[in-house]
Design an enzyme around this catalytic site. Structure first.
Site, PDB file in Angstrom:
ATOM      1  N   GLY A   1      49.337  35.470  28.387  1.00  0.00           N
ATOM      2  CA  GLY A   1      48.820  36.887  29.065  1.00  0.00           C
ATOM      3  C   GLY A   1      49.465  37.856  28.147  1.00  0.00           C
TER       4      GLY A   1
ATOM      5  N   MET B   1      41.117  29.421  26.710  1.00  0.00           N
ATOM      6  CA  MET B   1      40.938  28.161  25.980  1.00  0.00           C
ATOM      7  C   MET B   1      39.880  27.330  26.216  1.00  0.00           C
ATOM      8  SD  MET B   1      43.267  28.876  23.709  1.00  0.00           S
ATOM      9  CE  MET B   1      43.553  27.357  22.818  1.00  0.00           C
ATOM     10  N   ARG B   2      38.707  27.905  26.859  1.00  0.00           N
ATOM     11  CA  ARG B   2      37.519  27.110  26.943  1.00  0.00           C
ATOM     12  C   ARG B   2      36.268  28.009  26.143  1.00  0.00           C
ATOM     13  NH1 ARG B   2      37.072  24.055  31.479  1.00  0.00           N
ATOM     14  NH2 ARG B   2      34.810  24.523  31.654  1.00  0.00           N
TER      15      ARG B   2
ATOM     16  N   LEU C   1      32.704  29.173  25.750  1.00  0.00           N
ATOM     17  CA  LEU C   1      31.495  29.519  26.614  1.00  0.00           C
ATOM     18  C   LEU C   1      30.455  28.797  26.155  1.00  0.00           C
ATOM     19  CD1 LEU C   1      32.358  33.367  26.927  1.00  0.00           C
ATOM     20  CD2 LEU C   1      33.126  31.503  28.635  1.00  0.00           C
TER      21      LEU C   1
ATOM     22  N   ASN D   1      36.312  38.372  21.396  1.00  0.00           N
ATOM     23  CA  ASN D   1      37.319  37.461  21.551  1.00  0.00           C
ATOM     24  C   ASN D   1      38.185  37.813  20.398  1.00  0.00           C
ATOM     25  OD1 ASN D   1      38.994  35.032  21.947  1.00  0.00           O
ATOM     26  ND2 ASN D   1      38.123  34.212  20.053  1.00  0.00           N
TER      27      ASN D   1
ATOM     28  N   HIS E   1      41.189  36.180  17.854  1.00  0.00           N
ATOM     29  CA  HIS E   1      41.562  34.844  17.044  1.00  0.00           C
ATOM     30  C   HIS E   1      42.667  35.053  16.114  1.00  0.00           C
ATOM     31  CE1 HIS E   1      41.249  30.647  15.992  1.00  0.00           C
ATOM     32  NE2 HIS E   1      41.295  31.099  14.715  1.00  0.00           N
TER      33      HIS E   1
ATOM     34  N   ASP F   1      34.659  30.176  17.340  1.00  0.00           N
ATOM     35  CA  ASP F   1      35.217  31.287  16.595  1.00  0.00           C
ATOM     36  C   ASP F   1      34.135  31.673  15.478  1.00  0.00           C
ATOM     37  OD1 ASP F   1      37.467  31.600  18.273  1.00  0.00           O
ATOM     38  OD2 ASP F   1      38.572  29.950  16.780  1.00  0.00           O
TER      39      ASP F   1
END
Length: 225
Positions: free
Chosen positions: A27, A107-108, A110, A124, A126, A162
Site C-alpha cells: 500500500g 494483483m488481479r 479485471l 493503473n 505499472h 498492462d
C-alpha cells in the site's frame, strides 16, 4: 468536440472526485496518494480502500490515515470467482458513491464483467516504461534483460495485461549495482510523484473520451512534486 471527462465530471477542491483505491500488498502507493490528497487542495479524494488480501500491509496504513477499508476476498467457487468477486467490489463502489477507480499494486486482472460497467473509469500504475516489461515481475525482467533504462507508467485499464492507453510516464535509470529491491525503491519515488499528478489531470477534466478514444489535453503548467 469537447469530449466527456473520464471521471464523469470536472471536479473541484470543494467537491473532489471520489475515488476507490484497490490494493493487494504494502500500500505504499496508496499511502503516498492519500497523503498528497490530505496535504494539498487536490481535486480528488480517496473515499475507500479495497483489498483482496487480508494480510495486505496497506490495510493498516489506510486505517492510520483515516480512510475506510473494505476487504473483499475472492469467493471459493472457482467457476464464478472473478464475476462474484467483482460483483462484491461493484457493490462497495456503489455504497461509497465512487466515481473513479485507482489500482495501486492490485494483483488481479479485471474481467470484461466489471469493465462493462467501469471501463474508461479505471487507471493503473505499472513499474516499468510500457510497453516494455508488462506483468507482475517488471523489475526482475528489467534486470534480467540488461536494460539501462526503466520507469513507471500510468495507463487506463482494459482487458489486457498492462495494455491500456498510456496517460503519462517517467524514466528511471538502471544502475549496475541494482537488485530488485533497490530498483523498486527508486521507481517508487517517481510513481508516488506521478500518480497523484495524473489523477489531478483526470479530476480537472483534462482526460476525455472523444469518439470512443481517450484523449489527454493537459495545459503546459509547472508540475508539482
Amino acid at each position: 468536440m469537447t469530449g466527456t471527462p473520464v471521471g464523469g465530471r470536472v471536479a473541484t477542491a470543494a467537491n473532489p472526485l471520489r475515488c476507490a483505491v484497490l490494493i493487494s500488498g504494502s500500500g505504499s502507493g496508496m499511502e503516498a496518494m492519500v497523503k498528497a490528497q490530505q496535504q494539498h487542495d487536490l481535486f480528488h479524494t480517496t473515499s475507500v480502500v479495497i483489498s483482496n488480501r487480508s494480510e495486505a500491509g496497506g490495510i493498516q496504513l489506510a486505517k492510520k490515515l483515516g480512510v475506510k477499508v473494505e476487504l473483499v476476498l475472492p469467493p471459493n467457487d472457482a467457476e464464478n470467482t472473478r464475476t462474484s468477486h467483482e460483483d462484491l467490489i461493484m457493490q462497495i463502489l456503489q455504497q461509497y458513491d465512487i466515481e473513479f477507480v485507482v489500482l495501486s499494486g492490485y494483483m488481479r486482472l479485471l474481467s470484461p464483467h466489471i469493465l462493462e460497467s467501469w471501463g474508461g473509469r479505471i487507471v493503473n500504475i505499472h513499474p516499468s516504461y510500457l510497453p516494455h516489461f508488462p506483468g507482475a515481475h517488471a523489475h526482475r525482467d528489467v534486470l534480467a534483460s540488461g536494460a539501462r533504462l526503466t520507469g513507471c507508467t500510468v495507463h487506463m485499464v482494459d482487458e489486457g495485461m498492462d495494455s491500456g492507453v498510456v496517460l503519462a510516464q517517467e524514466t528511471v535509470p538502471v544502475l549496475g549495482s541494482d537488485d530488485e529491491s533497490s530498483l523498486s525503491n527508486r521507481v517508487k519515488v517517481e510513481e508516488h510523484r506521478l500518480y497523484p499528478r495524473v489523477l489531478s489531470w483526470i479530476a480537472q477534466g483534462f482526460v476525455t473520451i472523444k469518439s470512443g478514444k481517450v484523449h489527454l489535453d493537459v495545459p503546459q503548467v509547472p508540475q508539482d512534486d
